[in-house]
Design a protein around this motif. Structure first.
Motif, short mmCIF file in Angstrom:
data_model
loop_
_atom_site.label_atom_id
_atom_site.label_comp_id
_atom_site.label_asym_id
_atom_site.label_seq_id
_atom_site.Cartn_x
_atom_site.Cartn_y
_atom_site.Cartn_z
N ASP A 141 0.81 -1.21 0.00
CA ASP A 141 0.00 0.00 0.00
C ASP A 141 0.85 1.27 0.00
N LYS A 142 2.06 1.24 0.51
CA LYS A 142 2.89 2.44 0.55
C LYS A 142 3.38 2.86 -0.83
N TYR A 143 3.23 1.98 -1.84
CA TYR A 143 3.65 2.31 -3.20
C TYR A 143 2.48 2.42 -4.17
N PHE A 144 1.25 2.48 -3.64
CA PHE A 144 0.08 2.51 -4.53
C PHE A 144 -0.02 3.83 -5.30
N ASP A 145 0.42 4.93 -4.72
CA ASP A 145 0.27 6.24 -5.35
C ASP A 145 1.04 6.27 -6.67
N PRO A 146 0.36 6.54 -7.80
CA PRO A 146 1.09 6.58 -9.09
C PRO A 146 2.02 7.78 -9.21
N GLN A 147 1.75 8.84 -8.41
CA GLN A 147 2.59 10.03 -8.43
C GLN A 147 3.55 10.07 -7.24
N LEU A 148 3.90 8.89 -6.73
CA LEU A 148 4.73 8.84 -5.53
C LEU A 148 6.11 9.44 -5.77
N VAL A 149 6.70 9.19 -6.91
CA VAL A 149 8.04 9.72 -7.21
C VAL A 149 7.99 11.24 -7.30
N GLN A 150 6.96 11.78 -7.99
CA GLN A 150 6.84 13.22 -8.13
C GLN A 150 6.60 13.91 -6.78
N ARG A 151 5.75 13.31 -5.95
CA ARG A 151 5.46 13.92 -4.65
C ARG A 151 6.69 13.83 -3.73
N THR A 152 7.40 12.77 -3.82
CA THR A 152 8.63 12.67 -3.04
C THR A 152 9.65 13.71 -3.49
N ARG A 153 9.72 13.97 -4.78
CA ARG A 153 10.61 15.01 -5.29
C ARG A 153 10.17 16.40 -4.79
N GLU A 154 8.86 16.63 -4.71
CA GLU A 154 8.36 17.90 -4.19
C GLU A 154 8.72 18.06 -2.71
N GLN A 155 8.60 17.00 -1.94
CA GLN A 155 9.00 17.04 -0.54
C GLN A 155 10.49 17.33 -0.41
N LEU A 156 11.26 16.75 -1.29
CA LEU A 156 12.70 16.99 -1.26
C LEU A 156 13.00 18.45 -1.58
N ASP A 157 12.32 19.02 -2.57
CA ASP A 157 12.53 20.44 -2.91
C ASP A 157 12.14 21.33 -1.74
N ALA A 158 11.03 21.00 -1.05
CA ALA A 158 10.61 21.79 0.10
C ALA A 158 11.65 21.73 1.22
N LYS A 159 12.21 20.56 1.44
CA LYS A 159 13.24 20.43 2.47
C LYS A 159 14.48 21.22 2.09
N ILE A 160 14.83 21.21 0.81
CA ILE A 160 16.01 21.97 0.36
C ILE A 160 15.76 23.46 0.56
N GLY A 161 14.51 23.93 0.26
CA GLY A 161 14.19 25.34 0.51
C GLY A 161 14.25 25.68 1.98
N SER A 162 13.73 24.79 2.83
CA SER A 162 13.81 25.01 4.27
C SER A 162 15.25 25.08 4.75
N LEU A 163 16.11 24.26 4.18
CA LEU A 163 17.52 24.29 4.54
C LEU A 163 18.16 25.61 4.13
N ALA A 164 17.78 26.13 2.97
CA ALA A 164 18.33 27.42 2.53
C ALA A 164 17.92 28.55 3.48
N GLU A 165 16.63 28.56 3.89
CA GLU A 165 16.18 29.58 4.83
C GLU A 165 16.85 29.41 6.19
N ASN A 166 17.06 28.19 6.58
CA ASN A 166 17.73 27.94 7.84
C ASN A 166 19.17 28.45 7.81
N ARG A 167 19.82 28.28 6.69
CA ARG A 167 21.19 28.80 6.55
C ARG A 167 21.20 30.32 6.60
N ALA A 168 20.17 30.96 5.97
CA ALA A 168 20.07 32.42 6.03
C ALA A 168 19.86 32.88 7.48
N LYS A 169 19.05 32.15 8.22
CA LYS A 169 18.84 32.49 9.62
C LYS A 169 20.13 32.36 10.41
N ALA A 170 20.89 31.32 10.12
CA ALA A 170 22.17 31.14 10.81
C ALA A 170 23.12 32.29 10.49
#
Length: 468
Positions: A107-136
């Motif tokens: 069931d964890k692989y049923f989503d046909p857009q799982l790869v795309q959504r995982t890539r979006e989560q990765l992009d969001a995390k990368i953006g959060s890391l960039a803002e975190n670096r700016a805060k630092a």
């Protein structure tokens, strides 16, 4: 036949009168049989000196020399459900051709857009890391500003302390002057009192002098109060200087704590990004396992899973593929007592199942329907009490039949030394093994080596004597 008509009776009148003489004569058939027996015995004796090729007989099956040429089962890398068969049994496939299509069952692989959504989560995390670096970086700038402000405030507080100290010194000098004025005013008043008593000064002059004395007393008191206030201000300035360092140290510690918290969150985010990248790569690779492909060119031998909708587990075989154009080899099994007689390169005659043959194992040149081979591999360990030997086609002999299939039966004769037939019969009756035959080159080297060894031994002995 009548007695009178017997040939012996007619030739000999004496014996012709007795019937027993005719019955005890030696028949000619016995003589002929004796002559034939003597001839056959002589031929057998002469045949005993004919050459006979010793051999080691063995049986086995047809296999391949290279492991990649042997039949292999194609497993499913991931668990899934069979959606579609792309091949049938006996079909020829190329490397990379799709054999079976499968779909997900987890069931964890049923989503046909799982790869795309995982890539979006990765992009969001990368953006959060960039803002975190700016805060630092901002916190680092804040710390630099606090350190600079601390230096300015410290310099300002030190200047105020120095200013208060100078004011105290000034008030102390003013107090000394006021005390001198007070002492002068006091002496003047006393003299004015004495002169008034003597009648030399009037009451008005005495009262004026008393007024001046009171003014001097008030001035002295004011100067003393002013000095006390200056000293209190100096103490406050010193306390302010001491508290300023602690205040800024607290602010710097808080800013450093925030910066380290941001750095820890940054490292945690980087770890999550690495994990998500790994997960994204795994999902991308997993998406390529929905088609089970042929590992190499060959034929589909057997489907180990049947029908549609059948569930396959991870690593479970799905189909068997026989590689195309394998390098055939005969897999023979030899008794342990015969292994010392074999070495790589030994000639072998083979008979395959399905090919008629007339075999004379002792005279391989007269055999019909056999094929030549060469020993290529001899196992170093036994397999159920026998040793496995792989025999490949002899390039100097007739090529093996093309229709041969892996798994068919093979009979082999490893050719050894040529001996007389009588010796071979005597060996077989006594149960002796065949003669051990080394390579001719080895024998020649051994003979030459014997002389060289003797010479080397003499030289070593001489050198030892000299050393002693």
């Amino acid at each position: 036949m009548p007695f009178a008509e017997h040939p012996l009776v007619e030739s000999d009148p004496l014996t012709g009168r007795f019937r027993s003489f005719a019955r005890v004569q030696t028949p000619t058939a016995g003589r002929t049989l004796a002559r034939w027996a003597a001839g056959l015995g002589l031929l057998t004796l002469l045949a005993g000196f004919l050459p006979w090729t010793q051999n080691i007989r063995s049986t086995g099956t047809l296999t391949t020399l290279r492991p990649q040429d042997r039949p292999q089962t194609v497993p499913s890398t991931i668990a899934g459900r069979i959606q579609r068969w792309r091949v049938r049994e006996g079909q020829h496939v190329r490397r990379g051709d799709t054999l079976v299509d499968i779909v997900e069952v987890k069931d964890k692989y049923f989503d046909p857009q799982l790869v795309q959504r995982t890539r979006e989560q990765l992009d969001a995390k990368i953006g959060s890391l960039a803002e975190n670096r700016a805060k630092a970086e901002a916190l680092g700038g804040q710390q630099a500003a606090l350190r600079a402000g601390l230096q300015v405030s410290l310099n300002k507080a030190r200047n105020y302390v120095e200013q208060s100290r100078l004011k105290v010194n000034s008030d102390q000098a003013e107090l000394v002057a006021a005390r001198n004025d007070f002492a002068i005013a006091e002496r003047q008043q006393q003299r004015q009192e004495e002169l008034y008593k003597q009648g030399l000064k009037s009451l008005t002059e005495l009262e004026q002098r008393r007024l001046k004395f009171q003014e001097s007393t008030a001035k002295l008191q004011a100067v003393e109060n002013k000095l006390a206030a200056s000293r209190q201000a100096l103490t406050n300035a010193q306390l302010e200087l001491a508290s300023l360092q602690a205040e800024y140290q607290d602010k710097l510690a808080k800013s450093e704590s925030d910066r380290r918290s941001v750095t820890a969150y940054q490292f945690d985010t980087e770890g999550q990004i690495a994990k998500m990248r790994n997960e994204l790569a795994n999902l991308s690779i997993r998406s390529g396992f929905y088609q089970i492909t042929a590992p190499q060119d060959g034929y589909v031998v057997r489907a180990l899973k049947t029908g549609l909708g059948d569930i396959v587990k991870e690593g479970e075989p799905v189909v068997t593929v026989m590689p195309d154009a394998p390098a055939l080899a005969a897999e023979l099994y030899v008794q342990p007592m015969d292994i010392p007689l074999l070495q790589v390169g030994r000639k072998v005659r083979l008979q395959f199942d399905g090919w008629p043959a007339l075999v004379f194992s002792g005279w391989p040149g007269t055999s019909f329907g056999t094929f030549g081979g060469v020993v290529a591999v001899i196992d170093n360990i036994d397999s159920q009490g026998q040793y496995r030997v792989l025999v490949t086609p002899d390039p100097a002999q007739e090529a093996w039949p093309k229709p041969l299939r892996v798994g068919s039966g093979v009979y082999g004769w490893a050719l050894l030394d040529d001996v007389p037939i009588w010796y071979e019969l005597w060996r077989q009756l006594n149960g002796f093994p065949p003669n051990f035959v080394g390579r001719p080159t080895d024998a020649g080297k051994a003979g030459k080596g014997g002389k060289d060894a003797k010479k080397a031994t003499k030289d070593e002995s001489a050198s030892d004597d000299e050393a002693k």
